[in-house]
Design a protein around this motif. Structure first.
Motif, PDB file in Angstrom:
ATOM      1  N   LYS A 230       7.006   2.527   7.583  1.00  0.00           N
ATOM      2  CA  LYS A 230       6.048   1.493   7.211  1.00  0.00           C
ATOM      3  C   LYS A 230       5.329   0.868   8.396  1.00  0.00           C
ATOM      4  O   LYS A 230       4.336   0.162   8.226  1.00  0.00           O
ATOM      5  N   ASP A 231       5.805   1.142   9.630  1.00  0.00           N
ATOM      6  CA  ASP A 231       5.177   0.549  10.811  1.00  0.00           C
ATOM      7  C   ASP A 231       4.153   1.488  11.462  1.00  0.00           C
ATOM      8  O   ASP A 231       3.735   1.246  12.594  1.00  0.00           O
ATOM      9  N   TRP A 232       3.755   2.549  10.766  1.00  0.00           N
ATOM     10  CA  TRP A 232       2.797   3.547  11.268  1.00  0.00           C
ATOM     11  C   TRP A 232       3.346   4.328  12.459  1.00  0.00           C
ATOM     12  O   TRP A 232       2.598   4.980  13.183  1.00  0.00           O
ATOM     13  N   GLY A 233       4.670   4.287  12.656  1.00  0.00           N
ATOM     14  CA  GLY A 233       5.245   4.840  13.876  1.00  0.00           C
ATOM     15  C   GLY A 233       5.593   6.313  13.834  1.00  0.00           C
ATOM     16  O   GLY A 233       5.500   7.011  14.850  1.00  0.00           O
ATOM     17  N   LEU A 234       6.036   6.812  12.676  1.00  0.00           N
ATOM     18  CA  LEU A 234       6.469   8.206  12.573  1.00  0.00           C
ATOM     19  C   LEU A 234       5.541   8.934  11.610  1.00  0.00           C
ATOM     20  O   LEU A 234       5.630   8.759  10.392  1.00  0.00           O
ATOM     21  N   PRO A 235       4.627   9.738  12.129  1.00  0.00           N
ATOM     22  CA  PRO A 235       3.660  10.390  11.237  1.00  0.00           C
ATOM     23  C   PRO A 235       4.197  11.667  10.609  1.00  0.00           C
ATOM     24  O   PRO A 235       5.134  12.278  11.106  1.00  0.00           O
ATOM     25  N   HIS A 236       3.588  12.041   9.499  1.00  0.00           N
ATOM     26  CA  HIS A 236       3.597  13.431   9.065  1.00  0.00           C
ATOM     27  C   HIS A 236       2.407  14.029   9.799  1.00  0.00           C
ATOM     28  O   HIS A 236       1.274  13.643   9.564  1.00  0.00           O
ATOM     29  N   PHE A 237       2.636  14.958  10.696  1.00  0.00           N
ATOM     30  CA  PHE A 237       1.689  15.263  11.766  1.00  0.00           C
ATOM     31  C   PHE A 237       0.455  16.058  11.339  1.00  0.00           C
ATOM     32  O   PHE A 237      -0.412  16.332  12.157  1.00  0.00           O
ATOM     33  N   GLU A 238       0.377  16.433  10.086  1.00  0.00           N
ATOM     34  CA  GLU A 238      -0.796  17.168   9.614  1.00  0.00           C
ATOM     35  C   GLU A 238      -2.054  16.309   9.760  1.00  0.00           C
ATOM     36  O   GLU A 238      -2.056  15.120   9.462  1.00  0.00           O
ATOM     37  N   LYS A 239      -3.135  16.921  10.234  1.00  0.00           N
ATOM     38  CA  LYS A 239      -4.414  16.226  10.387  1.00  0.00           C
ATOM     39  C   LYS A 239      -5.421  16.834   9.424  1.00  0.00           C
ATOM     40  O   LYS A 239      -5.661  18.050   9.456  1.00  0.00           O
ATOM     41  N   MET A 240      -6.034  15.996   8.581  1.00  0.00           N
ATOM     42  CA  MET A 240      -6.961  16.455   7.558  1.00  0.00           C
ATOM     43  C   MET A 240      -8.391  16.014   7.889  1.00  0.00           C
ATOM     44  O   MET A 240      -8.619  14.887   8.326  1.00  0.00           O
ATOM     45  N   LEU A 241      -9.345  16.892   7.620  1.00  0.00           N
ATOM     46  CA  LEU A 241     -10.740  16.568   7.876  1.00  0.00           C
ATOM     47  C   LEU A 241     -11.181  15.361   7.059  1.00  0.00           C
ATOM     48  O   LEU A 241     -11.878  14.473   7.569  1.00  0.00           O
ATOM     49  N   TYR A 242     -10.791  15.304   5.779  1.00  0.00           N
ATOM     50  CA  TYR A 242     -11.275  14.204   4.948  1.00  0.00           C
ATOM     51  C   TYR A 242     -10.758  12.858   5.430  1.00  0.00           C
ATOM     52  O   TYR A 242     -11.429  11.835   5.269  1.00  0.00           O
ATOM     53  N   ASP A 243      -9.567  12.831   6.046  1.00  0.00           N
ATOM     54  CA  ASP A 243      -9.063  11.588   6.616  1.00  0.00           C
ATOM     55  C   ASP A 243      -9.887  11.177   7.834  1.00  0.00           C
ATOM     56  O   ASP A 243     -10.268  10.008   7.983  1.00  0.00           O
ATOM     57  N   GLN A 244     -10.135  12.132   8.742  1.00  0.00           N
ATOM     58  CA  GLN A 244     -10.886  11.805   9.960  1.00  0.00           C
ATOM     59  C   GLN A 244     -12.272  11.268   9.597  1.00  0.00           C
ATOM     60  O   GLN A 244     -12.739  10.278  10.182  1.00  0.00           O
ATOM     61  N   SER A 245     -12.922  11.896   8.640  1.00  0.00           N
ATOM     62  CA  SER A 245     -14.287  11.503   8.276  1.00  0.00           C
ATOM     63  C   SER A 245     -14.315  10.094   7.701  1.00  0.00           C
ATOM     64  O   SER A 245     -15.158   9.269   8.081  1.00  0.00           O
ATOM     65  N   GLN A 246     -13.401   9.798   6.800  1.00  0.00           N
ATOM     66  CA  GLN A 246     -13.377   8.466   6.192  1.00  0.00           C
ATOM     67  C   GLN A 246     -12.930   7.400   7.182  1.00  0.00           C
ATOM     68  O   GLN A 246     -13.436   6.272   7.170  1.00  0.00           O
ATOM     69  N   LEU A 247     -11.984   7.747   8.058  1.00  0.00           N
ATOM     70  CA  LEU A 247     -11.529   6.779   9.045  1.00  0.00           C
ATOM     71  C   LEU A 247     -12.616   6.502  10.082  1.00  0.00           C
ATOM     72  O   LEU A 247     -12.768   5.366  10.538  1.00  0.00           O
TER      73      LEU A 247
END
Length: 587
Positions: A230-247
């Protein structure tokens, strides 16, 4: 399940002897995925991926679920139950037995379930019937306040975000909160100036914690799909294009509203990730994703989650030297024992490993070490670059999903075009890079994925055009990107293409018999689909109907086309009942 079940000879034998296994790429066919996800959610109360559904030859669902432990699961192999879940092999055996002994009953049950699903799909959106009031004015502005109240009630005041673990960025919600105070005086009066400020503060706090957390690649670029903690500390390391674009879009809004330099730095970070390898496709456009797993080194034969991104303290000191290594270790919370809690590492993949996340500030670190802040800043900058080069030169990168998906490229085109416009006076060179990326992607899609003769947009390119015709989101997201690209360049070719695609979308996807809005799939109804769905609720991506309504309003203003405005109003009112009941899902 890929490793636990689908690479298992035991599972393979049962599947091949008694079933016809079909693997669906949900990124290429989200329409199929949505149908059977609705089924699993309706019958189990929850959903997610991996999605496993057993269907009849008529495509009607018999049984389904998400994750089932496989024989290669370490706990299963030791004979230990995994959270009291039935194993996948046992599921296969039971389904096989029930089907062979009670096939008729299974078919009848599947038909009844399908009837209920079809009824729900047909009756789910009855905001109004065609011909009734559909100017969009009957929705009360107070719904904005209700949506804000929902997010306020779920807000994590310590870490930001609106859930516990796992925690997803949900850019559409952050964008809503940021922009709430930017709307008309009427909105600010009804919601309240103080609540509008609180909405912005919730979004900014969340964005800052994400930018400083492990969910962000602190020495490379981009964001992981979600955080396990919940602290944004441990990611699921997959990177998605749709996330990058919206972020990119929401961090840009955050900078434009607040002029916060940390937000601008994150805009640079994400835009660099999109416009450089591996995400930038050489022919134009953007690839879909990078995997979470990779080989820890060139000599390893077994992949490990996050291996490309994690560091031991010794590695950092070896690459940077003791002095600089100590500075970066302190800044990013690196320790000799690693910074991943054991209960978050059930497979022992992160022993002594560290996920880089900002643990202090340059000024605080300077005071602690008794050196100047400028020295700290310079050391951090050079250290990040050295670690990045070491990573690139010594670690095999994660596998690249090299599909070019039109919908996601539309989101990227929009975000990069807006970024180019915002940076045009601040950093013309960076603005040019962003604009070139957006323009190149738009040109590539028009050249390679749009059939001028049949006026058909295709969804996917991978070493050539795929066979899947574009879905509603492909049209709406691309039109959205083209409009933003036009507003940045004022090149009529982008507006003309957007107008052309909008007419095609209206012709092939619009619901003219029910209550307005757009179906997910084109007409005529594809034979490989059980149902034809229509949804307005936002999720990991904005809904295609949400984006379509905005596109239509914008085009109606640009082209002075009242017809577009009328259809936009109908699209909004198609979801009137849902908006009134769940306003926060239409952010």
């Amino acid at each position: 399940m890929e490793r636990e079940s689908f690479e298992s000879p035991q599972v393979a034998k049962v599947l091949n002897d008694h079933f016809i296994p079909i693997k669906i790429d949900r990124e290429e066919r989200p329409d199929i995925d949505a149908i059977y996800m609705n089924y699993v959610q309706a019958t189990t109360g929850s959903g997610g991926w991996p999605l496993n559904v057993f269907i009849t030859p008529d495509l009607e669902p018999v049984f389904g679920g998400t994750y089932f432990p496989g024989p290669n699961n370490s706990m299963t192999a030791m004979g230990t139950a995994v959270a009291d879940q039935v194993g996948f092999l046992e599921i296969l055996q039971k389904v096989k037995t029930v089907w062979s002994e009670q096939e008729g009953r299974c078919r009848d049950s599947a038909k009844e379930i399908t009837r209920q699903l079809r009824k729900f799909a047909e009756e789910g959106v009855h905001g109004h019937q065609m011909g009734e009031k559909h100017d969009g004015e009957s929705l009360e502005i107070e719904l904005l306040e209700e949506a804000y109240t929902h997010f306020q009630g779920r807000y994590d005041r310590v870490n930001g975000g609106f859930s516990s673990a796992p925690k997803f960025p949900t850019p559409v919600n952050l964008s809503f909160l940021l922009r709430l105070g930017q709307w008309s005086e009427t909105v600010r009066h009804i919601v309240g100036e103080e609540d509008c400020e609180k909405a912005r503060d919730m979004a900014m706090h969340t964005l800052r914690n994400m930018a400083r957390g492990g969910i962000r690649d602190q020495i490379g670029y981009g964001f992981a799909r979600y955080s396990v903690t919940k602290d944004w500390g441990l990611p699921h390391f997959e990177k998605m294009l749709y996330d990058q674009s919206q972020l990119l879009d929401v961090y840009l809004d955050a900078f434009l509203i607040t002029r916060d330099p940390e937000m601008l730095g994150t805009v640079y970070d994400i835009s660099t990730y999109l416009t450089t390898p591996p995400m930038a496709a050489p022919p134009g456009g953007f690839f879909s994703a990078e995997d979470a797993d990779s080989y820890p080194s060139k000599n390893d034969t077994e992949k490990r989650e996050g291996a490309f991104y994690v560091w031991t303290l010794k590695e950092i000191q070896t690459v940077l030297g003791a002095h600089d290594g100590d500075i970066l270790a302190r800044f990013y919370g690196v320790s000799a024992d690693g910074n991943v809690a054991r209960h978050n590492d059930p497979h022992d993949e992160f022993i002594n490993q560290n996920i880089l996340k900002v643990a202090t500030t340059p000024s605080a670190l300077a005071k602690q070490l008794g050196i100047s802040e400028s020295t700290i800043t310079s050391t951090l900058k050079s250290g990040r670059q050295k670690l990045l080069e070491h990573r690139r030169n010594n670690r095999p990168p994660p596998a690249l999903d090299d599909k070019i998906v039109v919908a996601w490229n539309g989101l990227a085109i929009s975000a990069l075009a807006r970024t180019a416009s915002a940076l045009s006076t601040i950093d013309p060179e960076k603005a040019s890079t962003c604009l070139n990326g957006a323009t190149s992607a738009a040109s590539f899609i028009k050249r390679e994925l749009f059939d001028e003769e049949t006026h058909t947009l295709y969804r996917v390119y991978r070493s050539g055009r795929g066979n899947t015709p574009g879905l509603c989101e492909d049209y709406s997201f691309l039109i959205h990107g083209l409009i933003d690209l036009y507003q940045t360049t004022f090149d009529d070719i982008h507006l003309s293409f957007a107008d052309q695609l909008q007419k095609i979308q209206i012709d092939r996807f619009r619901d003219t018999d029910g209550g307005g809005g757009f179906f997910t799939t084109p007409s005529p109804h594809p034979p490989d689909l059980l149902l034809r769905l229509k949804s307005g609720m936002d999720a990991a991506e904005p809904s295609s109907n949400n984006v379509s309504a905005r596109n239509l309003y914008r085009l109606s203003c640009m082209l002075d086309d009242e017809g577009y405005a009328k259809i936009a109003g109908e699209t909004v009112m198609a979801f009137e009942a849902e908006v009134e009941q769940f306003p926060h899902t239409f952010a």
